[in-house]
Design an enzyme around this catalytic site. Structure first.
Site, PDB file in Angstrom:
ATOM      1  N   GLU A   1       0.821  -1.212   0.000  1.00 12.48           N
ATOM      2  CA  GLU A   1       0.000   0.000   0.000  1.00 12.48           C
ATOM      3  C   GLU A   1       0.853   1.259   0.000  1.00 12.48           C
ATOM      4  O   GLU A   1       0.518   2.246  -0.664  1.00 12.48           O
ATOM      5  CB  GLU A   1      -0.951  -0.004   1.208  1.00 12.48           C
ATOM      6  CG  GLU A   1      -2.071  -1.027   1.119  1.00 12.48           C
ATOM      7  CD  GLU A   1      -3.029  -0.754  -0.035  1.00 12.48           C
ATOM      8  OE1 GLU A   1      -3.050   0.379  -0.553  1.00 12.48           O
ATOM      9  OE2 GLU A   1      -3.768  -1.683  -0.408  1.00 12.48           O
TER      10      GLU A   1
ATOM     11  N   TYR B   1      -6.457   6.177   4.817  1.00 14.66           N
ATOM     12  CA  TYR B   1      -6.617   5.201   3.734  1.00 14.66           C
ATOM     13  C   TYR B   1      -5.805   3.935   4.015  1.00 14.66           C
ATOM     14  O   TYR B   1      -6.331   2.820   3.945  1.00 14.66           O
ATOM     15  CB  TYR B   1      -6.189   5.783   2.382  1.00 14.66           C
ATOM     16  CG  TYR B   1      -6.003   4.683   1.365  1.00 14.66           C
ATOM     17  CD1 TYR B   1      -7.102   4.078   0.778  1.00 14.66           C
ATOM     18  CD2 TYR B   1      -4.727   4.209   1.050  1.00 14.66           C
ATOM     19  CE1 TYR B   1      -6.957   3.022  -0.106  1.00 14.66           C
ATOM     20  CE2 TYR B   1      -4.562   3.159   0.167  1.00 14.66           C
ATOM     21  CZ  TYR B   1      -5.688   2.571  -0.414  1.00 14.66           C
ATOM     22  OH  TYR B   1      -5.526   1.511  -1.276  1.00 14.66           O
TER      23      TYR B   1
ATOM     24  N   ASP C   1      -9.424   6.198  -1.182  1.00 14.06           N
ATOM     25  CA  ASP C   1      -8.419   6.912  -1.967  1.00 14.06           C
ATOM     26  C   ASP C   1      -9.104   7.558  -3.171  1.00 14.06           C
ATOM     27  O   ASP C   1     -10.340   7.607  -3.257  1.00 14.06           O
ATOM     28  CB  ASP C   1      -7.289   5.971  -2.385  1.00 14.06           C
ATOM     29  CG  ASP C   1      -7.747   4.888  -3.363  1.00 14.06           C
ATOM     30  OD1 ASP C   1      -8.967   4.794  -3.651  1.00 14.06           O
ATOM     31  OD2 ASP C   1      -6.883   4.136  -3.859  1.00 14.06           O
TER      32      ASP C   1
END
Length: 383
Positions: A46, A129, A147
């Protein structure tokens, strides 16, 4: 502002989730960080995916996991080694934050990745996020991961007119996502949103004809897809102008200068840079034709030394090796690359390095581009 999600019944939400998750199970992308629910792997992926395309990240992810297979390995890694593995991905603060967070985990959580949203959010470099993605995918916590892709999908789904460029709008999308997210498969739901936004519900020309949630989409029903998401124009990056000096000594070593420990490209190695104004940049472009002379010709010495690096005894070639441009999120660098040979020891801090040893140094993207310009000139000179 109309909140269309408030009008959905429990039955409609269930139908939406069932259709969406069925599509995801059939069409989900085969990505290396999706092989299991290891929070460490999910976290690394991520962070890498921020501001970076999936296709680019895959190879970096494999290399990173090979070098740092555990949180402990990442925490104790020398920074130069970490940045070298990260080299080319850009936004190097991401790598430093990863290591800082790994050290937090070792110190505050006994080396085990935290399992609550609050503890995950406490880690360096992790915002809402990323915390939502990790907690939902790794631990099946019902937490949205919002996002740009997700905001685009949700804005079209409910015709949300909030400006996604404003931080204050996130609460609206958070409210909508908490209404529709799957309580039993939140990780799959969040990843379905990511996949849909990247492959079908794209910024321009969305492929509505193959969208699995077409029948639920308000923008599609009203033929208003192009109106969403609402986004104010981003401020253009500021233009900054430099000359770069590729300086060689009699031992055929090249001078490299290390950036400061803080700020942009901290601790990276580059050819020396000197900032100039736009007018002078244009004058140098006109004065030193990049195609006029062979690089290493003895007749190629500038008659009048250029006014950059004026405090150093360097014999400059009267040729621009090339021009490099690089865009950061807030700055656009323009660099004219010159070649010179040192006539005396340099008085600036740095290091003389053999070109064969360059692979051992962490080069940011602008440096890689400048090095490519130099190598292209060397190749041309040998032809």
């Amino acid at each position: 502002m109309s909140k269309g999600w408030e009008n959905w019944t429990a039955s409609e939400v269930e139908d939406f989730q069932a259709d969406f998750l069925m599509w995801y199970q059939q069409e989900k992308r085969n990505l290396p960080w999706r092989y299991n629910q290891d929070p460490y792997r999910i976290w690394i992926s991520e962070i890498m995916l921020q501001q970076t395309r999936v296709d680019t990240v895959i190879d970096y992810f494999y290399r990173f996991m090979e070098e740092f297979p555990t949180i402990q390995d990442l925490a104790k890694a020398p920074e130069d080694k970490l940045l070298k593995v990260w080299e080319g991905l850009g936004y190097y603060s991401r790598a430093r934050n990863l290591q800082a967070a790994a050290k937090q985990i070792m110190e505050d959580f006994e080396g085990e990745f935290p399992t609550t949203v609050e503890d995950i959010r406490s880690l360096k470099g992790i915002g809402p996020y990323t915390a939502g993605a990790i907690s939902s995918i790794a631990f099946e916590i019902t937490e949205p991961a919002i996002d740009g892709n997700v905001m685009r999908v949700v804005s079209r789904l409910f015709c949300i007119e909030a400006d996604i460029a404003k931080a204050s709008s996130r609460t609206i999308f958070d409210e909508a996502m908490r209404k529709i997210i799957s309580q039993t498969q939140p990780g799959d739901f969040n990843q379905a949103m990511m996949d849909l936004g990247s492959s079908i519900c794209t910024p321009t020309n969305p492929q509505c004809e193959v969208c699995p949630i077409q029948q639920y989409c308000q923008a599609y029903q009203e033929n208003r897809q192009a109106e969403f998401p609402v986004k104010s124009k981003k401020q253009k990056p500021k233009d900054v102008y430099y000359v770069a000096g590729i300086i060689e000594n009699q031992q055929q070593e090249i001078f490299l200068k290390k950036r400061s420990e803080t700020g942009l490209l901290a601790n990276m190695w580059l050819f020396p840079l000197e900032e100039i104004n736009a007018a002078r940049y244009t004058e140098l472009q006109e004065q030193y034709d990049p195609a006029a002379w062979d690089l290493f010709s003895s007749s190629n010495v500038a008659e009048d030394s250029p006014d950059f690096f004026s405090d150093q005894e360097v014999i400059w070639q009267k040729k621009i090796l090339g021009e490099v441009k690089h865009v950061f999120s807030h700055l656009r660098w323009h660099i004219l690359v010159f070649y010179g040979r040192s006539a005396a020891p340099l008085t600036i801090d740095g290091r003389w390095v053999k070109p064969d040893d360059f692979p051992g140094y962490v080069f940011p993207k602008p440096q890689q581009k400048m090095l490519e310009v130099f190598e292209n000139n060397l190749a041309d000179d040998k032809d």
